[in-house]
Design an enzyme around this catalytic site. Structure first.
Site, PDB file in Angstrom:
ATOM      1  N   HIS A 100      -9.431 -95.718 -96.274  1.00 29.99           N
ATOM      2  CA  HIS A 100      -7.980 -95.725 -96.065  1.00 29.99           C
ATOM      3  C   HIS A 100      -7.652 -96.260 -94.689  1.00 29.99           C
ATOM      4  O   HIS A 100      -8.440 -96.133 -93.754  1.00 29.99           O
ATOM      5  CB  HIS A 100      -7.375 -94.331 -96.262  1.00 29.99           C
ATOM      6  CG  HIS A 100      -8.024 -93.241 -95.455  1.00 29.99           C
ATOM      7  ND1 HIS A 100      -9.203 -92.654 -95.822  1.00 29.99           N
ATOM      8  CD2 HIS A 100      -7.651 -92.636 -94.299  1.00 29.99           C
ATOM      9  CE1 HIS A 100      -9.531 -91.729 -94.935  1.00 29.99           C
ATOM     10  NE2 HIS A 100      -8.609 -91.712 -93.988  1.00 29.99           N
ATOM     11  N   HIS A 102      -4.750 -95.963 -91.806  1.00 31.73           N
ATOM     12  CA  HIS A 102      -3.581 -95.254 -91.301  1.00 31.73           C
ATOM     13  C   HIS A 102      -2.657 -96.285 -90.654  1.00 31.73           C
ATOM     14  O   HIS A 102      -3.104 -97.065 -89.804  1.00 31.73           O
ATOM     15  CB  HIS A 102      -3.974 -94.264 -90.198  1.00 31.73           C
ATOM     16  CG  HIS A 102      -4.913 -93.175 -90.620  1.00 31.73           C
ATOM     17  ND1 HIS A 102      -4.486 -91.894 -90.887  1.00 31.73           N
ATOM     18  CD2 HIS A 102      -6.259 -93.163 -90.802  1.00 31.73           C
ATOM     19  CE1 HIS A 102      -5.529 -91.132 -91.203  1.00 31.73           C
ATOM     20  NE2 HIS A 102      -6.615 -91.880 -91.154  1.00 31.73           N
TER      21      HIS A 102
HETATM   22  P1  AMP Z   1      -9.114 -89.248 -92.122  1.00 26.06           P
HETATM   23  O1  AMP Z   1      -9.290 -88.166 -91.097  1.00 26.06           O
HETATM   24  O2  AMP Z   1      -9.128 -90.621 -91.506  1.00 26.06           O
HETATM   25  O3  AMP Z   1     -10.084 -89.114 -93.260  1.00 26.06           O
HETATM   26  O4  AMP Z   1      -7.648 -89.087 -92.668  1.00 26.06           O
HETATM   27  C1  AMP Z   1      -7.325 -88.405 -93.838  1.00 26.06           C
HETATM   28  C2  AMP Z   1      -5.829 -88.261 -93.851  1.00 26.06           C
HETATM   29  O5  AMP Z   1      -5.426 -87.899 -95.141  1.00 26.06           O
HETATM   30  C3  AMP Z   1      -5.298 -87.193 -92.882  1.00 26.06           C
HETATM   31  O6  AMP Z   1      -4.397 -87.794 -91.957  1.00 26.06           O
HETATM   32  C4  AMP Z   1      -4.598 -86.193 -93.818  1.00 26.06           C
HETATM   33  O7  AMP Z   1      -3.424 -85.637 -93.268  1.00 26.06           O
HETATM   34  C5  AMP Z   1      -4.306 -87.054 -95.032  1.00 26.06           C
HETATM   35  N1  AMP Z   1      -4.170 -86.340 -96.291  1.00 26.06           N
HETATM   36  C6  AMP Z   1      -5.028 -85.439 -96.827  1.00 26.06           C
HETATM   37  N2  AMP Z   1      -4.574 -85.003 -98.021  1.00 26.06           N
HETATM   38  C7  AMP Z   1      -3.407 -85.654 -98.255  1.00 26.06           C
HETATM   39  C8  AMP Z   1      -2.458 -85.625 -99.314  1.00 26.06           C
HETATM   40  N3  AMP Z   1      -2.614 -84.847-100.410  1.00 26.06           N
HETATM   41  N4  AMP Z   1      -1.368 -86.420 -99.226  1.00 26.06           N
HETATM   42  C9  AMP Z   1      -1.180 -87.209 -98.133  1.00 26.06           C
HETATM   43  N5  AMP Z   1      -2.052 -87.281 -97.104  1.00 26.06           N
HETATM   44  C10 AMP Z   1      -3.155 -86.504 -97.153  1.00 26.06           C
END
Ligand code: AMP
Length: 115
Positions: A100, A102
């Site tokens: 993903h 950001h």
């Molecule tokens: P990472 O630390 O780069 O793996 O980022 C994962 C991101 O996913 C974090 O910023 C979380 O807040 C986000 N996240 C986790 N679950 C959800 C969800 N159900 N809907 C939207 N964002 C999410």
């Protein structure tokens, strides 16, 4: 094997605030925003992280970046600017093992890394 959380979002099994969707990718708002605007952009193919990318995945990456340009315009922060981050692996703090990007916007981002 059970789908990861982002695969469940893609399938609509977990709700999300969608910003953009097509047959290859999905963009939705981060549930725990780190900036006034925080959007996640993901490929619909389950790829865990950057180091798992294969040559055949290149079209996803190109597509994601071109659509990020459109999302930035659509959401009104293209002009002021934004930051794109993709965490990869343990030391980066990657929590969700589905590739993903950001998109962070809506305020000056400050230094690149927290100390
Ligand atoms: P990472 O630390 O780069 O793996 O980022 C994962 C991101 O996913 C974090 O910023 C979380 O807040 C986000 N996240 C986790 N679950 C959800 C969800 N159900 N809907 C939207 N964002 C999410």
């Amino acid at each position: 094997m059970e789908d990861c959380i982002f695969c469940k979002i893609i399938k609509g099994e977990i709700p999300s605030q969608k910003v953009y969707e097509d047959d290859k990718i999905l963009a939705f708002r981060d549930i725990n925003p780190a900036a006034p605007i925080h959007i996640l952009v993901i490929p619909k193919k389950h790829i865990e992280k950057i180091t798992d990318l294969q040559e055949e995945d290149s079209s996803y990456i190109t597509h994601i970046f071109l659509k990020m340009k459109e999302i930035a315009k659509q959401e009104g922060f293209a002009e002021k600017g934004f930051r794109v981050i993709s965490n990869c692996g343990k030391e980066s703090g990657q929590e969700v093992m589905h590739l993903h990007f950001h998109m962070l916007a809506g305020k000056p981002m400050g230094p690149l890394l927290a100390k």
